[in-house]
Scaffold this active site. Structure first.
Site, mmCIF file in Angstrom:
data_model
loop_
_atom_site.group_PDB
_atom_site.id
_atom_site.type_symbol
_atom_site.label_atom_id
_atom_site.label_comp_id
_atom_site.label_asym_id
_atom_site.label_seq_id
_atom_site.Cartn_x
_atom_site.Cartn_y
_atom_site.Cartn_z
ATOM 1 N N SER A 28 -9.622 -32.679 -30.190
ATOM 2 C CA SER A 28 -9.323 -31.319 -29.748
ATOM 3 C C SER A 28 -10.536 -30.425 -30.000
ATOM 4 O O SER A 28 -11.654 -30.938 -30.146
ATOM 5 C CB SER A 28 -8.073 -30.800 -30.471
ATOM 6 O OG SER A 28 -7.611 -29.613 -29.870
ATOM 7 N N ASN A 29 -10.364 -29.127 -30.022
ATOM 8 C CA ASN A 29 -11.478 -28.204 -30.243
ATOM 9 C C ASN A 29 -10.968 -26.938 -30.929
ATOM 10 O O ASN A 29 -9.783 -26.814 -31.207
ATOM 11 C CB ASN A 29 -12.180 -27.895 -28.913
ATOM 12 C CG ASN A 29 -11.223 -27.271 -27.922
ATOM 13 O OD1 ASN A 29 -10.735 -26.164 -28.124
ATOM 14 N ND2 ASN A 29 -10.916 -27.998 -26.853
ATOM 15 N N HIS A 30 -11.877 -26.002 -31.174
ATOM 16 C CA HIS A 30 -11.560 -24.823 -31.991
ATOM 17 C C HIS A 30 -10.928 -23.657 -31.244
ATOM 18 O O HIS A 30 -10.783 -22.578 -31.814
ATOM 19 C CB HIS A 30 -12.832 -24.301 -32.669
ATOM 20 C CG HIS A 30 -13.297 -25.166 -33.792
ATOM 21 N ND1 HIS A 30 -12.544 -25.411 -34.903
ATOM 22 C CD2 HIS A 30 -14.446 -25.863 -33.966
ATOM 23 C CE1 HIS A 30 -13.209 -26.200 -35.721
ATOM 24 N NE2 HIS A 30 -14.366 -26.501 -35.164
#
Ligand code: C5P
Length: 215
Positions: A28-30
């Site tokens: 995933s990512n921020h």
């Protein structure tokens, strides 16, 4: 209050996507979802019927709109297609570009040598897919670009590559992702404009009124 988006359907993606590796792990990512949720609220405040297709975030469902919660990029594309037609599509989500090719049904043991490499396959590009619809393309398609350098040049090229009408570019070299403020460059066919650093809610309100003017 004036409702210049009354009668319009605005479809927005927001947040990250989550691509499973196994039942307990993911890529995933921020992305926090804040900017996309703020744009959804700003469009609703101008009278639009809003559908917000959101990846996993810590934010509560905003009032006054339909919220569809998804996990993966494939789910997000399916939810966007199911919510069409729309007058405006705004792709704010930070979609994972790649996903594990064969997620495991059982937890992969950390000592298993197969875990040393993780085969990935490319996710569909939701913005490009909607931009290139031959029938039922929204009248206005807006993409986002998160860049760390050459923001304007890269965003200008991205507008053409994605086939969207506008790109809202932000410089994510600082604390923008997950932060409360954003500074953006709006790239349209006519050129680009810089909007100074402001709370994400103000950027959202400005974008919503620009959209209302453009329709
Ligand atoms: O190519 P890049 O990921 O930088 O493009 C960002 C823009 O494309 C954003 O508007 C994002 O929501 C959209 N996008 C998408 N589907 C993907 C990748 C990006 O809709 N798979």
């Amino acid at each position: 209050m004036a409702e210049p988006l009354a009668g319009r359907h605005v479809l927005i993606t927001a947040g990250p996507t989550r691509e499973p590796i196994d039942p307990v792990r993911y890529i995933s990512n921020h992305s926090s979802g804040q900017q996309g949720y703020a744009i959804a609220a700003a469009c609703a405040a101008l009278g639009a019927r809003v559908t917000l297709v959101s990846g996993p975030t810590a934010l509560p469902d905003p009032d006054g709109m339909t919220v569809v919660r998804v996990e993966t990029a494939l789910d997000m594309l399916a939810a966007v297609e199911a919510a069409m037609p729309a007058d405006v599509f705004i792709a704010v989500a930070a979609v994972a570009d790649w996903r594990p090719a064969a997620p495991s049904d059982t937890k992969i043991k950390a000592d298993k040598s197969s875990f040393a490499t993780l085969p990935l396959i490319e996710n569909p590009d939701i913005l490009k897919t909607i931009s290139h619809l031959v029938s039922g393309r929204p009248g206005l398609v807006v993409g986002f670009a998160a860049e760390t350098h050459d923001v304007e040049a890269l965003a200008t090229a991205k507008r053409v590559r994605k086939g969207c009408d506008w790109i809202v570019a932000n410089d994510v070299s600082g604390d923008v992702m997950g932060g409360a403020e954003n500074a953006v460059t709006l790239v349209t066919e006519a050129g680009s404009e810089h909007w100074p650093r402001a709370p994400k809610g103000e950027i959202a309100a400005r974008l919503a009124s620009r959209i209302a003017e453009a329709l």
